[in-house]
Motif scaffolding. Structure first.
Motif, PDB file in Angstrom:
ATOM      1  N   LEU A 166       0.729  -1.092   0.076  1.00 20.35           N
ATOM      2  CA  LEU A 166       0.133   0.040  -0.099  1.00 20.35           C
ATOM      3  C   LEU A 166       0.750   1.197  -0.090  1.00 20.35           C
ATOM      4  CD1 LEU A 166      -2.780  -0.689   2.516  1.00 20.35           C
ATOM      5  CD2 LEU A 166      -3.188   0.073   0.020  1.00 20.35           C
ATOM      6  N   ASP A 194      -4.179  -2.140  -2.734  1.00 19.57           N
ATOM      7  CA  ASP A 194      -4.726  -3.303  -1.635  1.00 19.57           C
ATOM      8  C   ASP A 194      -4.519  -4.705  -2.445  1.00 19.57           C
ATOM      9  OD1 ASP A 194      -6.552  -4.284   0.265  1.00 19.57           O
ATOM     10  OD2 ASP A 194      -7.584  -4.789  -1.407  1.00 19.57           O
ATOM     11  N   ASP A 222      -7.494  -0.494   4.443  1.00 25.17           N
ATOM     12  CA  ASP A 222      -6.654  -0.092   3.032  1.00 25.17           C
ATOM     13  C   ASP A 222      -7.275   1.350   2.824  1.00 25.17           C
ATOM     14  OD1 ASP A 222      -9.469  -0.172   2.463  1.00 25.17           O
ATOM     15  OD2 ASP A 222      -9.538  -1.988   1.306  1.00 25.17           O
ATOM     16  N   GLU A 223      -6.885   1.705   1.711  1.00 22.40           N
ATOM     17  CA  GLU A 223      -7.386   3.012   1.196  1.00 22.40           C
ATOM     18  C   GLU A 223      -8.748   3.427   1.198  1.00 22.40           C
ATOM     19  OE1 GLU A 223      -5.166   2.749  -2.404  1.00 22.40           O
ATOM     20  OE2 GLU A 223      -3.405   3.906  -1.610  1.00 22.40           O
TER      21      GLU A 223
END
Length: 304
Positions: A166, A194, A222-223
């Motif tokens: 990431l 991811d 994650d983002e």
């Protein structure tokens, strides 16, 4: 660590003497309760030492013993919440990244990079096994790659690697690690994002890999805010990895989550495919004499 440090520490260091050689200068020197020094970990990275403790107090005898050693020593407080860079405890400051060597491979280390210094020593034997299993023409996928140590190990064997993380700074660090070993980063692949997303994308593209490393953090986000937890999500992760595994390939599955037993971890992995799987467990390196917290399983399709 108590006032017996002057007796126990040299014993611990003597047990690791055979591990330290011209090809390896990154070793755990003291492993807490395994060396009768609970709560204290001492690691060597080249000529520099890193002390890690579960307490925010260091016994004066310990401080003095470390000051008597011919090494710069940094101190890190093991804390699940406040993950800070180590601070100088004794010796000369180490203000720039430097190289440590493991089985003849150079890795960039930094005491200013935050909670982790660039390489996890408990994966030494697994990295050596990845190198042994790889060869020219084979492809490795290294997920949750951090600074790409597994990628470098595979590339040293001539494999083509794909490094996935990431963090762009960690991907850049992985490229430097390749370059530190006279390997051309341009000959390898780097993916930011991811792991779940990329595994699905690789499957749609028909890309396969001869070896896949799954060594995720116990907990991550994650983002997009999606949460990953080892105890509940490793089955899905392993299933997606098996979907892009080439015939005869393997998946290295690792977790240091202490609340997950080896039996239940294996059970999670076997649930990842309707096909019959074979699991081979790897022990931790010899310098980790305390708790065997790291669970490492080499997963293959039965008969492969």
């Amino acid at each position: 660590m108590d006032r017996s440090v002057r007796k126990l520490a040299p014993i611990a260091l003597a047990k690791r003497k055979a591990l330290l050689n011209p090809n390896t200068d990154a070793v755990r020197l003291i492993d807490g309760i395994g060396d009768q020094l609970p709560g204290t970990i001492l690691e060597a990275f080249a000529d520099h030492w890193l002390l890690s403790t579960t307490s925010d107090f260091i016994d004066p005898e310990v401080r003095q013993w470390l000051r008597d050693q011919p090494h710069s020593c940094y101190w890190k407080r093991l804390d699940q919440h406040q993950k800070e860079s180590p601070v100088l405890l004794s010796g000369k400051p180490v203000t720039e990244p430097f190289l440590a060597k493991e089985n003849g491979i150079n890795y960039e280390i930094s005491f200013q990079s935050g909670y982790s210094q660039g390489i996890f020593l408990d994966q030494r034997d697994n990295r050596a096994e990845v190198r042994r299993r790889m060869a020219p023409g084979l492809k490795l996928l290294n997920t949750f790659a951090y600074t790409g140590a597994f990628s470098v190990s595979a590339a040293m064997a001539g494999a083509e690697t794909t490094t996935l993380d990431l963090s762009q700074p960690y991907l850049d660090w992985a490229k430097r690690n390749l370059a530190h070993n006279q390997l051309d980063p341009a000959a390898h692949h780097f993916c930011k994002g991811d792991t779940f997303h990329w595994l699905r994308r690789f499957a749609k593209q028909g890309r396969t890999f001869d070896g896949i490393v799954l060594d995720p953090p116990t907990f991550s986000r994650d983002e997009k805010g999606k949460v990953f937890r080892v105890e509940s999500d490793f089955t899905e992760l392993a299933s997606l990895a098996l979907d892009v595994l080439a015939p005869g390939g393997w998946v290295l599955c690792c977790t240091n989550f202490k609340k997950l037993s080896p039996h239940h971890f294996e059970k999670q992995l076997f649930a990842a495919s309707s096909r019959r799987l074979r699991a081979v467990h790897s022990p931790m390196p010899d310098d980790f004499s305390g708790e065997s917290y790291l669970k490492s399983v080499w997963l293959t399709f039965d008969g492969a």
